[in-house]
Design a protein around this motif. Structure first.
Motif, mmCIF file in Angstrom:
data_model
loop_
_atom_site.group_PDB
_atom_site.id
_atom_site.type_symbol
_atom_site.label_atom_id
_atom_site.label_comp_id
_atom_site.label_asym_id
_atom_site.label_seq_id
_atom_site.Cartn_x
_atom_site.Cartn_y
_atom_site.Cartn_z
ATOM 1 N N GLY A 231 0.827 -1.185 0.030
ATOM 2 C CA GLY A 231 0.045 0.024 -0.120
ATOM 3 C C GLY A 231 0.835 1.278 0.019
ATOM 4 N N GLY A 232 0.000 2.446 0.027
ATOM 5 C CA GLY A 232 0.770 3.597 -0.014
ATOM 6 C C GLY A 232 1.878 4.063 1.213
ATOM 7 N N ILE A 233 1.326 3.884 2.399
ATOM 8 C CA ILE A 233 2.159 3.859 3.358
ATOM 9 C C ILE A 233 3.190 2.957 3.669
ATOM 10 C CG2 ILE A 233 2.350 3.828 6.000
ATOM 11 C CD1 ILE A 233 -0.256 5.552 5.907
ATOM 12 N N GLY A 234 2.916 1.496 3.292
ATOM 13 C CA GLY A 234 3.807 0.420 3.401
ATOM 14 C C GLY A 234 4.989 0.744 2.419
ATOM 15 N N LEU A 235 4.730 1.108 1.179
ATOM 16 C CA LEU A 235 5.817 1.228 0.087
ATOM 17 C C LEU A 235 6.571 2.280 0.512
ATOM 18 C CD1 LEU A 235 3.982 0.828 -3.192
ATOM 19 C CD2 LEU A 235 5.590 -0.734 -1.995
ATOM 20 N N ALA A 236 5.898 3.419 1.252
ATOM 21 C CA ALA A 236 6.897 4.501 1.604
ATOM 22 C C ALA A 236 7.834 4.141 2.724
ATOM 23 C CB ALA A 236 5.947 5.831 2.062
ATOM 24 N N SER A 237 7.201 3.519 3.563
ATOM 25 C CA SER A 237 7.917 2.592 4.863
ATOM 26 C C SER A 237 9.104 1.890 4.405
ATOM 27 C CB SER A 237 7.031 2.208 5.708
ATOM 28 O OG SER A 237 6.049 2.956 6.244
ATOM 29 N N ALA B 202 9.141 -14.195 9.638
ATOM 30 C CA ALA B 202 10.061 -13.147 10.049
ATOM 31 C C ALA B 202 11.061 -13.292 10.895
ATOM 32 C CB ALA B 202 9.128 -12.163 10.627
ATOM 33 N N ARG B 203 10.949 -14.387 11.882
ATOM 34 C CA ARG B 203 12.162 -14.670 12.682
ATOM 35 C C ARG B 203 13.140 -15.518 12.023
ATOM 36 N NH1 ARG B 203 9.420 -17.004 18.689
ATOM 37 N NH2 ARG B 203 8.872 -14.960 19.483
ATOM 38 N N ASP B 204 12.676 -16.416 11.214
ATOM 39 C CA ASP B 204 13.596 -17.090 10.183
ATOM 40 C C ASP B 204 14.450 -16.214 9.472
ATOM 41 O OD1 ASP B 204 12.756 -19.437 11.385
ATOM 42 O OD2 ASP B 204 11.494 -20.142 9.729
ATOM 43 N N ILE B 205 13.903 -15.259 8.852
ATOM 44 C CA ILE B 205 14.644 -14.453 7.880
ATOM 45 C C ILE B 205 15.509 -13.468 8.634
ATOM 46 C CG2 ILE B 205 14.296 -12.414 6.361
ATOM 47 C CD1 ILE B 205 11.685 -13.607 5.693
ATOM 48 N N SER B 206 15.118 -13.156 9.563
ATOM 49 C CA SER B 206 15.996 -11.967 10.417
ATOM 50 C C SER B 206 16.791 -12.633 11.604
ATOM 51 C CB SER B 206 15.039 -11.092 11.257
ATOM 52 O OG SER B 206 14.244 -11.819 12.244
ATOM 53 N N GLY B 207 16.829 -14.115 11.663
ATOM 54 C CA GLY B 207 17.899 -14.870 12.560
ATOM 55 C C GLY B 207 17.467 -14.624 13.946
ATOM 56 N N GLY B 208 16.153 -14.483 14.079
ATOM 57 C CA GLY B 208 15.766 -14.695 15.704
ATOM 58 C C GLY B 208 14.443 -13.474 16.025
ATOM 59 N N GLY B 209 14.563 -12.589 15.373
ATOM 60 C CA GLY B 209 13.543 -11.723 15.355
ATOM 61 C C GLY B 209 13.758 -10.379 15.022
ATOM 62 N N VAL B 210 12.749 -9.549 14.659
ATOM 63 C CA VAL B 210 12.814 -8.304 13.944
ATOM 64 C C VAL B 210 12.886 -7.247 14.910
ATOM 65 C CG1 VAL B 210 11.633 -8.958 11.899
ATOM 66 C CG2 VAL B 210 10.464 -7.871 13.825
ATOM 67 N N ASP B 211 13.507 -5.957 14.690
ATOM 68 C CA ASP B 211 13.865 -5.140 15.479
ATOM 69 C C ASP B 211 12.662 -3.824 15.495
ATOM 70 O OD1 ASP B 211 16.716 -5.313 16.309
ATOM 71 O OD2 ASP B 211 16.914 -5.463 13.951
ATOM 72 N N VAL B 212 12.030 -3.750 14.531
ATOM 73 C CA VAL B 212 10.770 -2.862 14.472
ATOM 74 C C VAL B 212 9.855 -3.637 13.450
ATOM 75 C CG1 VAL B 212 10.300 -0.530 13.355
ATOM 76 C CG2 VAL B 212 12.340 -0.860 14.554
ATOM 77 N N VAL B 213 8.641 -3.146 13.993
ATOM 78 C CA VAL B 213 7.403 -3.615 13.097
ATOM 79 C C VAL B 213 6.739 -2.267 12.684
ATOM 80 C CG1 VAL B 213 5.097 -4.583 12.768
ATOM 81 C CG2 VAL B 213 7.223 -5.934 13.878
ATOM 82 N N VAL B 214 6.323 -2.100 11.489
ATOM 83 C CA VAL B 214 5.608 -1.006 11.021
ATOM 84 C C VAL B 214 4.208 -1.568 10.641
ATOM 85 C CG1 VAL B 214 5.142 1.073 9.262
ATOM 86 C CG2 VAL B 214 7.493 0.208 10.078
ATOM 87 N N ASP B 215 3.105 -1.044 11.306
ATOM 88 C CA ASP B 215 1.862 -1.811 11.399
ATOM 89 C C ASP B 215 0.714 -0.599 10.870
ATOM 90 O OD1 ASP B 215 -0.292 -3.367 11.375
ATOM 91 O OD2 ASP B 215 -0.319 -3.887 13.332
ATOM 92 N N PRO B 216 0.490 -0.627 9.801
ATOM 93 C CA PRO B 216 -0.748 -0.015 9.158
ATOM 94 C C PRO B 216 -1.965 -0.763 8.946
ATOM 95 C CG PRO B 216 0.646 -0.376 7.292
ATOM 96 C CD PRO B 216 1.207 -1.029 8.232
#
Length: 337
Positions: free
Chosen positions: A164-170, A214-228
C-alpha cells in the motif's frame, strides 16, 4: 487585497469537484460543479493536476473515522498542480509554480483554494502524480521511523501492508536509513512492488506464518514492526519482535482494531508506539515543515524513490476509495481532472 490571475488559469465559470453529500455509504459521493474559486487574503488558487487518494478518505466519507466533517464537503487531503491565481499578499509562490500541498479536505476538485503558507515546491524530478501521492505516505513513514522511534543501520524492519501507499513509503524510508526490510503483504503484485522498492525479503502473510517466517529471515526476530494494517496480523507481528523490539501502530486498514497480549510486551521489554502524523502535523506546523523539507532533500539526493502512481479520472473517485477500503488496489492511486 485582490487576486492576481495567471496565464493558463481555468476560465470556465465552474469547476468539477467530488462532493460527499452525507456521511455513510459511498453512493452519497457525487460529482458536482462548483463556482470557480477566488483567492482571499493569504490564499492561492491551484489548478490541480493530480490528487492523492488515501485509505482514510474513504473512511471519512463513510463516517467511520474519528474526524467527522460537516456535509456536504469535498474529500481529499493532498494535491499537486500549478498556481493560477493568488492574493497580492502571498509572496512564497508565484503564478506558474509547480506546487504540492496537504489540504485536510477539498483536494478532489479541478481547482482548489489553498493557504499560501501550506504550499511546497514540487521537486524537479517528480511528476505531478508522484508529488500528489508523496506527502501523506512519506511524511507518515518518516515521522514513524525518525520521530516516534529511531532506526539504526542494519536493523531488521518488518513492514505490514507493504504494497500500500504507507507500506511502500515505509520500505523506501527504512532502506534509506540503512535498515534491512521484510515486506509482508497479501498478493504477489504487492510483494513485487515492495521488492522493487528495496525490500530484502517478503512474506505472503495470507499463506505463510508471519511470526515464524519473520523470525527465520531475521535470524531470531525483527527490531521494528511498521503496522498500518492491524487486525489478526498485529499479534504475530508483535511476537516476531526480538527483545527490546518496537511495534509502531499506524492504522487498521484490515478493519478491526487489533488487541495484543500485553505480557508479550512486558516479558521481552518490547515497546508499542502510537503514530498519528496528521494530528501532530496540524499541531506543530514548524516541525512538520522541517520534516517535509528533510523528505524533499532526500528525494533530490536520490535516496528516496517515490513511485509513479496509478492514474484514474476524477469520475472514478468512488471506485478508487472503495478499492482502497477493500484492499484490492496496490500501491498509490491519484485522481486526475
Amino acid at each position: 487585497m485582490g487576486p492576481s490571475p495567471g496565464a493558463g488559469a481555468l476560465v470556465s465559470p465552474a469547476v468539477r469537484a467530488v462532493v460527499c453529500r452525507e456521511l455513510g455509504p459511498l453512493d452519497h459521493v457525487v460529482i458536482e460543479e462548483r463556482p470557480t474559486p477566488v483567492p482571499g487574503p493569504g490564499q492561492v488558487v491551484v489548478d490541480v493536476r493530480a490528487m492523492g487518494v488515501n485509505y482514510v478518505d474513504g473512511l471519512i466519507c463513510q463516517g467511520r473515522y474519528q474526524m467527522k466533517p460537516a456535509t456536504p464537503y469535498v474529500p481529499g487531503g493532498e494535491l499537486a498542480g500549478v498556481v493560477s491565481a493568488l492574493s497580492d499578499d502571498v509572496t512564497r509562490v508565484h503564478v506558474g509554480d509547480r506546487v504540492m500541498a496537504m489540504t485536510g479536505f477539498g483536494a478532489f476538485a479541478e481547482q482548489v483554494l489553498v493557504s499560501g503558507t501550506s504550499l511546497e515546491p514540487v521537486p524537479a524530478d517528480l511528476g505531478f502524480g508522484q508529488a500528489a501521492a508523496f506527502i501523506q505516505s512519506y511524511s507518515t513513514a518518516w515521522f514513524t521511523l525518525t520521530r516516534r522511534i529511531s532506526v539504526h543501520e542494519g536493523e531488521w524492519v518488518l513492514v505490514l501492508g507493504a504494497g500500500g501507499g504507507i507500506g511502500l513509503a515505509s520500505v523506501d524510508v527504512a532502506v534509506a536509513l540503512g535498515a534491512r526490510v521484510i515486506a509482508a503483504a497479501s498478493t504477489p503484485e504487492k510483494l513485487e512492488a515492495a521488492r522493487s522498492m528495496g525490500a530484502t525479503a517478503t512474506i505472503a502473510y495470507e499463506d505463510e506464518d508471519l511470526k515464524t517466517r519473520a523470525r527465520d529471515i531475521s535470524g531470531g526476530g525483527v527490531d521494528v514492526v511498521v503496522d498500518p494494517v492491524g487486525g489478526r496480523h498485529s499479534e504475530p507481528a508483535l511476537r516476531a519482535l526480538r527483545k527490546f523490539g518496537r511495534l509502531c501502530v499506524i492504522g487498521f486498514a484490515s478493519g478491526p482494531i487489533a488487541t495484543v497480549p500485553l505480557n508479550q510486551v512486558l516479558l521481552n521489554n518490547r515497546t508499542v508506539v502510537g503514530v498519528d502524523w496528521g494530528m501532530w502535523a496540524m499541531g506543530d506546523l514548524d516541525g512538520n515543515r522541517e520534516l517535509l523539507t528533510e523528505l524533499v532533500d532526500l528525494v533530490e539526493q536520490g535516496r528516496l524513490h517515490p513511485t509513479a502512481p496509478h492514474e484514474r479520472p476524477l469520475d472514478e473517485a468512488v471506485a478508487v476509495m472503495a478499492g482502497l477500503l477493500d484492499r484490492s488496489l496496490a500501491g498509490k492511486v491519484v485522481l486526475v481532472p
